[in-house]
Design an enzyme around this catalytic site. Structure first.
Site, mmCIF file in Angstrom:
data_model
loop_
_atom_site.group_PDB
_atom_site.id
_atom_site.type_symbol
_atom_site.label_atom_id
_atom_site.label_comp_id
_atom_site.label_asym_id
_atom_site.label_seq_id
_atom_site.Cartn_x
_atom_site.Cartn_y
_atom_site.Cartn_z
ATOM 1 N N ALA A 212 0.198 -11.132 -11.561
ATOM 2 C CA ALA A 212 0.742 -10.037 -11.541
ATOM 3 C C ALA A 212 -0.502 -9.093 -11.517
ATOM 4 C CB ALA A 212 1.664 -9.848 -12.820
ATOM 5 N N ASP A 213 -0.826 -7.909 -10.642
ATOM 6 C CA ASP A 213 -1.649 -7.202 -11.108
ATOM 7 C C ASP A 213 -0.963 -5.995 -11.973
ATOM 8 O OD1 ASP A 213 -0.055 -5.664 -9.439
ATOM 9 O OD2 ASP A 213 -1.406 -5.698 -7.835
ATOM 10 N N SER A 214 -1.849 -4.691 -12.255
ATOM 11 C CA SER A 214 -1.349 -3.796 -13.087
ATOM 12 C C SER A 214 -0.010 -3.222 -12.545
ATOM 13 C CB SER A 214 -2.367 -2.879 -13.277
ATOM 14 O OG SER A 214 -2.726 -2.173 -12.274
ATOM 15 N N ASP B 25 2.326 -4.680 -10.731
ATOM 16 C CA ASP B 25 3.358 -5.465 -10.704
ATOM 17 C C ASP B 25 3.792 -5.465 -12.201
ATOM 18 O OD1 ASP B 25 3.179 -6.558 -8.223
ATOM 19 O OD2 ASP B 25 1.630 -8.021 -8.677
ATOM 20 N N ALA B 26 2.806 -5.421 -13.270
ATOM 21 C CA ALA B 26 3.230 -5.462 -14.440
ATOM 22 C C ALA B 26 4.130 -4.216 -14.851
ATOM 23 C CB ALA B 26 1.981 -5.510 -15.542
#
Ligand SMILES: Cc1cc2nc3c(=O)[nH]c(=O)nc-3n(C[C@H](O)[C@H](O)[C@H](O)COP(=O)(O)O)c2cc1C
Lengths: 73, 359
Positions: free
Chosen positions: A32-34, A36-37
């Protein structure tokens, strides 16, 4: 609870069910990238009809963290 | 002509002068931009760099510099549209925004990260929050998150494509392998996402492409697909009024296509710059930072290629060979110095011709 969280993760992060376990880290293990988070947190808010503070959201780094938060509600 | 409205003020022309750090877009450039009929942006990236005790108190000096620069613009242009660009990846982001919320500006625009909590600091302020994104996904998440948590939508959305200057919103791997979309495609995708929020909340959110826009024909192209304006930065460096050193401006004027390169940065994203002694030496080894003002939350501080504040500040201050000269991909098309008004007039005339041709 875990099953509900797992299906949100599978849906939002595009990972396979088998990849998600209690100890999975969102960034390192599930990729998860930022973006996605943030998306994931919003999906959890929708699913459980709650509102998660940014400070709390920032501390959610693993599936376990999410479950701990939800269990405390 | 389509009107650009920000904070209930109307811009004469649909162009935003993009914010440029360090010390490239301060009050002089913004005043000239506003007077020429476009929107001015001051960069909050270390504007106090040249102040005496910057190294011992970066935050204090930067806030002092911001207040001074904003005041200088307001003295000349009390009612023009003025904003400040503040990178989300910076240290003390909250302190900068809380301070800026009380200044006489129209918007704060943040990129370099997803500014999920920007509106939090603007409750009760007349300053509007805006965002820079490099994907439709980021635009969607920001709209959703801001609406949900703060009941606001972005005042506008800048879509920064792969040809922009400074730090890029794309990874080195993607840039190298060509795994990125062009600005037109990105803009169209953002427009589709944004439309959903516009419809649902009965409002309009200007979508503003940026990155490599160098002519009025290109402005016309982007306006035709539904943009409300464009953001342009590099073209305004080679102007008399730009706040950078003359040495910096000359690097832009003299650059050829092959001189424009991608460099690694402690921000963790590639940056686009003009090849010079510094970028050549960077291929061989790292530059040990001479000081650290803890400018970035994301900087590892150790084993970094160089200090971004030190190298950008030095270039902007005049050492254009040994500092980092950020620049957009189209700087090679610029071959002379001009005034901001000359640049804007040329863009607008060409834009109007461009609009007419397509009818
Ligand atoms: C010298 C330079 C410095 C920049 N500094 C910043 C900055 O501090 N923050 C930011 O969000 N964007 C920064 N940018 C990006 C610009 O605001 C703008 O979006 C982009 O460069 C547009 O592309 P163009 O330069 O090809 O017109 C910078 C660009 C340049 C060329």
């Amino acid at each position: 609870m875990f099953e509900r969280v797992k299906s949100i993760i599978v849906e939002n992060l595009g990972v396979n069910e088998e990849e998600v376990n209690i100890n999975s880290k969102l960034a390192e293990d599930l990729g998860a990238d930022s973006l996605d988070a943030v998306e994931l947190i919003m999906a959890i808010e929708d699913e459980f009809d709650i509102s998660i503070k940014d400070e709390d959201a920032n501390n959610m780094r693993s599936v376990q963290d999410i479950l701990d938060y939800l269990n405390k509600l | 002509m389509k009107k650009l409205i920000i904070n209930n003020k109307e811009s004469r022309y649909p162009i935003i002068q993009g914010g440029m750090g360090i010390g490239i877009s301060l009050s002089k450039l913004s005043i000239a931009a506003i007077k020429a009929g476009i929107v001015g942006t001051i960069s909050a990236a270390q504007p106090g760099f040249l102040y005496a005790n910057f190294r011992s108190d970066a935050l204090g000096n930067n806030l002092k510099a911001l207040a001074k620069e904003i005041k200088a613009v307001r003295k000349e242009c009390p009612s023009g549209i003025l904003g400040v660009n503040c990178m989300y990846a910076g240290t003390n982001y909250d302190k900068y925004i809380e301070f800026l919320a009380k200044q006489d500006i129209d918007f704060i625009v943040s990129g370099a990260g997803l500014p999920v909590d920007l509106p939090k600091y603007l409750v009760g302020s007349k300053v509007k929050p805006a965002v820079i994104v490099s994907s439709a996904k980021a635009a969607k998440i920001i709209c959703k998150k801001w609406m949900r948590t703060y009941k606001v939508l972005p005042e506008f959305i800048v879509v920064e494509g792969p040809l922009a200057g400074g730090h890029l919103g794309f990874s080195k791997e993607d840039m190298m392998s060509g795994n990125y979309k062009d600005l037109e495609t990105l803009t169209e995708e953002v427009l589709i996402e944004v439309k959903k929020f516009e419809d649902e909340f009965k409002t309009s959110i200007p979508v503003i492409p940026a990155g490599g826009i160098n002519s009025g024909r290109e402005i016309a192209k982007f306006m035709k697909i539904g943009s409300s304006a464009v953001q342009i930065a590099t073209r305004f460096i080679a102007t008399t009024e730009c706040d950078a050193s003359d040495e910096y401006k000359l690097m832009i004027v003299n650059a050829k296509e092959e001189d424009i390169v991608l460099v690694p940065s402690p921000v963790g994203l590639p940056g686009r710059a003009i090849r010079n002694t510094f970028t050549k030496a960077l291929k061989v080894g790292n530059f040990k930072p001479r000081f650290c003002v803890d400018c970035l939350r994301v900087c590892a501080k150790k084993d970094i290629p160089y200090c971004i504040t030190e190298k950008l500040g030095n270039a902007s201050g005049g050492d254009a060979e040994n500092g980092l000269v950020f620049s957009g991909a189209k700087a090679y098309l610029i071959d002379k110095m001009a005034t901001v008004k000359e640049v804007v007039d040329e863009l607008v005339v060409d834009y109007l011709y461009g609009l007419r041709e397509s009818k």
